[in-house]
Write an enzyme that holds these catalytic residues in place. Structure first.
Site, mmCIF file in Angstrom:
data_model
loop_
_atom_site.group_PDB
_atom_site.id
_atom_site.type_symbol
_atom_site.label_atom_id
_atom_site.label_comp_id
_atom_site.label_asym_id
_atom_site.label_seq_id
_atom_site.Cartn_x
_atom_site.Cartn_y
_atom_site.Cartn_z
ATOM 1 N N LYS A 1 0.826 -1.216 0.000
ATOM 2 C CA LYS A 1 0.000 0.000 0.000
ATOM 3 C C LYS A 1 0.858 1.263 0.000
ATOM 4 O O LYS A 1 0.433 2.310 -0.432
ATOM 5 C CB LYS A 1 -0.941 -0.020 1.203
ATOM 6 C CG LYS A 1 -2.031 -1.077 1.064
ATOM 7 C CD LYS A 1 -3.234 -0.754 1.925
ATOM 8 C CE LYS A 1 -4.288 -1.843 1.838
ATOM 9 N NZ LYS A 1 -4.198 -2.825 2.914
HETATM 10 N N1 GLU Z 1 -7.675 -8.584 4.990
HETATM 11 C C1 GLU Z 1 -6.531 -9.319 4.553
HETATM 12 C C2 GLU Z 1 -5.602 -8.407 3.817
HETATM 13 O O1 GLU Z 1 -6.031 -7.362 3.342
HETATM 14 C C3 GLU Z 1 -6.868 -10.456 3.623
HETATM 15 C C4 GLU Z 1 -7.401 -11.585 4.367
HETATM 16 C C5 GLU Z 1 -7.829 -12.771 3.569
HETATM 17 O O2 GLU Z 1 -8.160 -12.654 2.391
HETATM 18 O O3 GLU Z 1 -7.896 -13.813 4.196
HETATM 19 O O4 GLU Z 1 -4.450 -8.718 3.707
#
Ligand code: GLU
Length: 294
Positions: A252
């Site tokens: 990011k």
């Molecule tokens: N929220 C997690 C991330 O943005 C991804 C989790 C998942 O897909 O299990 O890295």
């Protein structure tokens, strides 16, 4: 069972082309199976997640051509779709794990873990938690409140977790070698990513998890949670990561390939998608889950 997939972004910054590619594959797989796609806002990290990123995340994904059937903006049978609003569920799951004696309180912080290890580890891999920090078996069993302490899952040392991945094929990870006792609850009162994601994927009846390849080891951890909780795991499909011109995977903090930036530069989603190497035909359809060997 009807196909239920999910996309699970975390609003700690603007989403980039790597997220879009993974989510696009998730959407394609849900569409090809005539299934449902869920958007879950994984906003547990209160220090790093910001409401403006959560708003931007939905906007950017919509612009890119992603559409979901259930989510924080459109509701659905499993409301709320924001993890920060689902803490009661996570606490119930924590209690189940404590009742079964699967987890233990662990006062050591991550810094202690770092100091206890000297071997070099590959990029981003967490050092396995040293077994000498484990309390005796049974510690923590039957606890009813996590209190202000970290809790870890006791992994079955040396056991090999084997699972079939729809993209990567057979994946193997050894407990105690590739990963160690992992956090399920943090002393600040929040569940870990592993506990939250397994609880949500189970309760939301997800049949296939599509996400980036960098989470393969997490899948091995999550399979241990499914087993401890007596839950049927979903199928898994881990997508190749998008890398920049230097071969570094996107993060990011790398704004050049943020969806926002690309949009401001006048790039269109169609044009961006046309630059992707398609996945092999054989992987277009949803795969069945192969149970891990014990
Ligand atoms: N929220 C997690 C991330 O943005 C991804 C989790 C998942 O897909 O299990 O890295």
């Amino acid at each position: 069972m009807d196909y239920r997939g999910r996309i699970a972004p975390t609003p700690t910054g603007y989403l980039h082309l790597g997220h879009a590619r993974t989510f696009w594959i998730a959407q394609q797989r849900a569409q090809q199976a005539g299934g449902t796609l869920i958007l879950r806002d994984e906003d547990l990290d209160r220090d790093r997640c910001r409401p403006e990123f959560a708003v931007a995340m939905l906007e950017d994904l919509n612009w890119f051509g992603l559409h979901w059937n259930e989510g924080p903006d459109c509701g659905g049978p499993h409301t709320p779709y924001r993890q920060s609003e689902r803490l009661t569920l996570y606490l119930e799951v924590w209690r189940e794990l404590a009742a079964g004696g699967w987890i233990y309180p662990s006062p050591q912080s991550r810094q202690d873990v770092q100091r206890a290890l000297t071997a070099p580890h590959e990029e981003d891999a967490e050092p396995a938690f040293p077994v000498e920090f484990r309390p005796p078996p049974g510690t923590g069993r039957g606890a009813t409140e996590p209190s202000a302490v970290n809790w870890r899952f006791r992994v079955p040392d040396s056991e090999e977790i084997v699972f079939h991945d729809g993209h990567c094929g057979e994946v193997r990870r050894i407990c105690g070698v590739d990963f160690g006792d992992f956090l399920v609850w943090r002393k600040d009162g929040f569940p870990s990513y592993e506990l939250a994601v397994v609880s949500d994927d189970h309760v939301m009846e997800i049949t296939e998890v599509v996400r980036g390849e960098d989470l393969l080891t997490s899948t091995a951890r999550q399979l241990l949670l499914y087993r401890a909780l007596g839950w049927e795991p979903p199928a898994f499909f881990h997508c190749p990561l998008v890398r920049d011109a230097q071969g570094v995977r996107l993060a990011k903090r790398n704004h050049a390939l943020a969806l926002r930036t690309l949009r401001e530069q006048g790039r269109s989603p169609e044009e961006l998608r046309a630059e992707w190497t398609p996945l092999p035909e054989s992987q277009a359809a949803a795969t069945k889950f192969a149970k891990p060997k014990n």
